[in-house]
Design an enzyme around this catalytic site. Structure first.
Site, PDB file in Angstrom:
ATOM      1  N   GLU A 303      21.112  55.600 -53.289  1.00  0.00           N
ATOM      2  CA  GLU A 303      20.230  54.523 -53.748  1.00  0.00           C
ATOM      3  C   GLU A 303      19.597  54.860 -55.091  1.00  0.00           C
ATOM      4  OE1 GLU A 303      19.021  51.170 -54.190  1.00  0.00           O
ATOM      5  OE2 GLU A 303      19.499  51.349 -52.069  1.00  0.00           O
ATOM      6  N   ASP A 307      20.326  53.000 -58.771  1.00  0.00           N
ATOM      7  CA  ASP A 307      19.252  52.268 -59.443  1.00  0.00           C
ATOM      8  C   ASP A 307      18.976  52.826 -60.833  1.00  0.00           C
ATOM      9  OD1 ASP A 307      19.016  50.807 -57.134  1.00  0.00           O
ATOM     10  OD2 ASP A 307      17.197  51.793 -56.434  1.00  0.00           O
ATOM     11  N   SER A 560      21.225  46.055 -53.806  1.00  0.00           N
ATOM     12  CA  SER A 560      20.564  47.178 -54.454  1.00  0.00           C
ATOM     13  C   SER A 560      21.073  47.365 -55.871  1.00  0.00           C
ATOM     14  CB  SER A 560      20.809  48.471 -53.676  1.00  0.00           C
ATOM     15  OG  SER A 560      19.988  48.566 -52.561  1.00  0.00           O
ATOM     16  N   ASP A 622      21.319  27.520 -53.855  1.00  0.00           N
ATOM     17  CA  ASP A 622      21.728  27.670 -52.461  1.00  0.00           C
ATOM     18  C   ASP A 622      21.143  28.965 -51.907  1.00  0.00           C
ATOM     19  OD1 ASP A 622      23.705  29.869 -53.032  1.00  0.00           O
ATOM     20  OD2 ASP A 622      24.723  28.258 -54.091  1.00  0.00           O
TER      21      ASP A 622
END
Length: 642
Positions: A303, A307, A560, A622
């Site tokens: 993660e 990032d 992410s 949407d």
């Protein structure tokens, strides 16, 4: 002799049915979530045990907060961009003197006088220690010990609690009560970093196998349908390399997630050679946040590597701040992060009980825990991206509303808050679907079928929720070639809230969606009332990202990836506004919902889940790709004109 909460397990637990309340008392909160996850124990509760109590006080002017935010965020407002100072924020929203005085008077009448309680620095919490017997009498309730079916952890909680009718308007909520937030026995042993899950779950997924072990590969634009790189994203969304360092961009991570500098260097050398080796984020440690390197694995590094590799590379030479939150003992949650960037908010903390399912308590009493509490020590960046989420169904409504109002206040300060929308389509974390319509009771089906399960904070109307798209197979990337909703490895999270009403800025978009593309699902499957918040708001690519991970190149998937990419684009816009003498754009949604043309409309793909095909991408907004993916040049023109 008074005993600590750690003694509770050995001595008691009784049936937790709230005692009858006198007519002057009214029920303030009643548990409506996680009903199937905890089992009451049947031993007797020691009434002399001590618990730390925190009363969240109602803040002033929150009923006007939406209007305040629109005044600085709506493009037609003459005050657009005239963001508030921290002093003005504190003065506007601090609880009324009457609120503080009324609660203190109530406590004194029940034997908890000034010497026993204190008002927090932010004046938003009243805190005190009391025996179980005192708290039960004060709140007209009974406490029990509950055991988690999943982890075996034991918590102190009650079914509901009451307060005097005249105080209901002055109190948001009280802990520990219905939230399973009080750990009965403090665990001194450090948690296993390999198997432990963060409080809030990251969205990144990895596909087995690596792109290559070597770092001398080239990734031409013709391969963007299988390998997404910074160059692919620049073409897709029509934005340039960064050239300035005139704004600020923040990425939030939760310990034990941690980036590895060698992975960042591998990414730079392979894909972004213009970023010097050794380039790292500014490190802001919150509540003992640490870059642990004892354990290295995708689950711990994926993660943060993703990032930061993309955020740093897309905005370089702009510096990126890493808000590393939580120590290695109890970790952290969104409120712990918010405490550190806004001293007017600071949540409860301290005492003998740790807050685990909701917020972690600091100072951390565990051996090796962080022995302080960070409150208002850092300045919020102009753009902040977070790739973690809860399920709405796991949290009390009052808790979510209070936190959502904090994002409103950050918008007033000029901060853009982005959250990834989730990776399981219409289902919640790890594909969880609710048993009951509206997710009432917070109970889940194990088989992957049931009611759609929206995520939080994605449903908060004061953040911008980011969904995921993918390049169509065999398609060359251009700024005018629309993608499709992501259906490779992950499915873009989206749907409708069961808690938050639809904000005015989104009303026309949602009405048009239901008028032209109404889903066939019933109210048993999702909230089809047309009066609640829809998410996500926007999208960006979330499939086949090439990253450096544990010394190799790998492919990752998830919203992410989408959120930090979208945040990079907004950061570049902020820098151009700075060149033109303008401030940060702040809260995005009022502007972007009035400017659909600045987005590439996504009209194919779905977000399956809960035994259904989910929603389908259609013309216009949407509930899986929002307004679509950004066109930087069009957005820049709009924001430079305001």
């Amino acid at each position: 002799m008074k005993l600590t909460v750690a003694y509770l397990v050995a001595t008691f637990v009784a049936l937790c049915v709230a005692a009858p309340a006198p007519s002057s008392y009214v029920v303030h909160e009643k548990r409506e979530t996680q009903l199937d996850k905890w089992i009451k124990r049947d031993s007797k509760l020691n009434k002399d045990s001590i618990v730390p109590v925190s009363i969240g006080l109602t803040q002033r002017n929150l009923d006007n907060g939406h209007d305040f935010l629109m005044d600085v965020s709506h493009p037609d407002s003459p005050n657009f961009g005239k963001h508030w100072s921290m002093d003005k924020l504190k003065a506007t929203f601090a609880p009324a003197p009457e609120t503080i005085a009324s609660v203190k008077s109530w406590l004194a009448e029940n034997g908890i006088e000034d010497g026993r309680h204190k008002v927090s620095q932010s004046e938003t919490w009243v805190k005190f220690d009391a025996t179980v017997a005192e708290v039960e009498a004060l709140l007209r309730t009974d406490y029990n010990i509950y055991t988690s079916k999943d982890s075996g952890e034991e918590r102190l909680a009650c079914e509901d609690y009451s307060v005097p009718a005249h105080l209901k308007q002055h109190i948001d909520f009280i802990t520990p009560t219905i939230h399973f937030d009080a750990v009965v026995k403090i665990t001194k042993k450090k948690r296993d970093l390999v198997t432990r899950s963060p409080r809030v779950r990251p969205s990144t997924q990895i596909k087995s196998g690596q792109v290559a072990a070597q770092s001398d590969l080239s990734f031409p634009l013709s391969t963007c349908d299988t390998y997404i790189t910074p160059d692919c994203l620049r073409v897709l969304y029509n934005f340039p390399n960064g050239t300035l360092n005139k704004s600020s961009y923040g990425i939030v991570e939760y310990t034990p997630q941690a980036y590895l500098q060698d992975d960042l260097n591998l990414f730079y050398s392979t894909l972004t050679p213009y970023v010097p080796q050794g380039t790292a984020p500014i490190f802001d440690s919150i509540d003992g946040g640490v870059l642990q390197t004892t354990e290295e694995d995708f689950s711990l590094n994926g993660e943060s590597d993703l990032d930061l590799e993309y955020a740093i590379s897309l905005v370089y030479p702009q510096k990126v701040t890493l808000y590393q939150t939580g120590d290695l003992e109890v970790g952290a949650s969104f409120n712990n992060f918010l405490d550190a960037i806004d001293g007017s908010y600071c949540t409860s903390g301290g005492g003998d009980v740790t807050v685990d399912d909701l917020d972690s308590t600091y100072p951390d009493p565990a051996a090796g825990g962080y022995k302080s509490k960070d409150c208002g020590i850092y300045k919020p960046a102009a753009v902040i991206s977070t790739s973690y989420a809860y399920n709405e169904a796991d949290l009390p409504a009052a808790y979510m509303v209070r936190q959502c109002n904090e994002y409103l206040k950050l918008g007033l300060l000029g901060t853009t808050i982005l959250y990834s929308s989730g990776d399981y389509g219409v289902a919640g974390n790890s594909g969880q679907c609710c048993v009951n319509p509206g997710c009432e009771g917070g109970t889940y089906n194990d088989g992957g079928s049931g009611t759609f399960n929206p995520s939080f904070p994605g449903t908060c109307p004061y953040i911008t929720s980011v969904g995921a798209t993918q390049v169509k197979s065999g398609t060359a990337v251009t700024a005018t070639q629309p993608e499709e909703a992501c259906e490779t490895v992950i499915y873009s999270g989206g749907g409708f809230s069961n808690v938050f009403p639809i904000p005015a800025y989104q009303l026309l978009a949602v009405e048009a969606y239901f008028l032209l593309h109404k889903p066939t699902y019933t109210s048993a499957q999702y909230n089809n009332s047309r009066v609640t918040r829809g998410f996500p708001d926007v999208s960006a690519n979330g499939a086949n990202y090439v990253i450096g991970i544990n010394g190799q190149l790998g492919l990752v998937y998830g919203t992410s990836a989408s959120s930090p990419t979208f945040g990079s684009i907004i950061t570049l816009i902020n820098e151009q506004r700075a060149v033109n003498g303008k401030g940060s754009v702040g809260f995005l949604n009022p502007v972007i919902y009035l400017n659909h043309g600045a987005f590439n409309d996504i009209t194919s793909g779905g977000n399956q889940g809960c035994g259904t095909a989910g929603f389908t991408a259609v013309a216009g907004w949407d509930p899986l790709t929002g307004l679509g993916t950004p066109n930087y040049q069009k957005l820049l023109k709009i924001y430079l004109a305001i």
